[in-house]
Design a protein around this motif. Structure first.
Motif: not given
Length: 306
Positions: A163-166, A218-220, A265-266, A293-294
């Motif tokens: 995820a790409l967050v602000s 990274d989100v689990d 959103y990404w 997202l890399r």
């Protein structure tokens, strides 16, 4: 826009006593009484195989069928990549913008329709939001489906998202357990968001890369609530970049919030790990993230077929 073939919506009548028109208008509130009346006049509704009249009184056990005429579906990416196929299981890489299942005006422009063209018995074991790309796992037979459903219930399937967050996330790791449930939405009535009365949810966030004013995570997810990652990153004060719906704190945006299916959103489901129900082997399926997202040092890898 492409015109689909239309669809027949079948509804068994559980309790009699209402007219056909009253039943349809009360059961399906997306259309008002005049709209249902016009559909009945046009002959679009059948009762037990015969064209229905608005004033007919229904009996329990009867079946109403609305033959919805063809309608135009929004253009979406009509492709996917096979990542893994073995002994009753199929994993594919879904592009952002393609709905997983029919709904919200989509019938044929869905991942399910595309996959079933080559695998007619395929059944998705989970779903991704329309704007989320990445791994979707399908069962090709009932044995594989039942076994993987059990793994999901027992929380032994591991799902990792990118995820790409602000903003800049300060801690290197963070666990979010904000409950998720329905809250008010001005256009839909309600949507899922962070709320004290919601269901238990847990997301484990790990910083992958900090950029100028955004953070790659990274989100689990250990639960599978609707829009969980979008809600939990927002709850932590860092909504997904471009998210049209959720605001910091995990609620909906106060001014003209978007709809859950809106894009922008990404988020990418990039790894899915499980035990194969037939072989007993551990399987990890990987869908390479899109370029944004890399990490800066990450090479471009082909899809995993472990």
């Amino acid at each position: 826009m492409t015109l689909n073939a239309g669809y027949a919506y079948r509804t068994p009548v559980q309790t009699g006593g209402q007219t056909v028109l009253d039943f349809l208008a009360r059961r399906y509130t997306h259309s008002d009484v005049p709209t249902w009346a016009a559909r009945l006049v046009a002959g679009e509704v059948e009762l037990d195989g015969v064209t229905a009249r608005a004033d007919q009184i229904l009996r329990a056990g009867q079946v109403l069928v609305w033959h919805r005429p063809p309608w135009p579906e929004e253009d979406v990416p009509l492709h996917y990549t096979v990542l893994y196929e073995h002994a009753g299981l199929l994993a594919v890489d879904k592009p952002s913008g393609l709905p997983t299942l029919p709904g919200g005006g989509f019938l044929e422009h869905t991942l399910l329709t595309l996959v079933r063209r080559t695998s007619p018995g395929a059944s998705p074991l989970h779903r991704l939001g329309r704007g989320t790309s990445g791994v979707v796992l399908f069962a090709l037979d009932s044995h594989a489906g039942a076994a993987l459903a059990r793994e999901w219930r027992e929380h032994t399937v591991r799902k990792t998202y990118r995820a790409l967050v602000s903003g800049l996330v300060a801690p290197d790791a963070l666990t979010v357990t904000a409950p998720i449930g329905p809250v008010a939405h001005p256009r839909l009535g309600d949507v899922h968001a962070a709320t004290a009365g919601g269901k238990v949810a847990r997301s484990d966030l790990r910083v992958v890369e900090r950029r100028a004013d955004t953070t790659l995570l990274d989100v689990d997810i250990l639960t599978g609530r609707p829009h969980q990652i979008r809600i939990h990153t927002a709850w932590a004060g860092h909504p997904l970049v471009g998210d049209p719906l959720y605001a910091p704190g995990g609620g909906v945006q106060p001014d003209v919030p978007g709809l859950p299916g809106d894009l922008g959103y990404w988020l990418h489901a990039w790894q899915l790990s499980f035990t194969h129900p037939r072989t007993g082997a551990g399987v990890t399926v990987t869908a390479p993230p899109p370029t944004l997202l890399r990490t800066a040092a990450a090479p471009v890898l082909p899809p995993s077929r472990e």
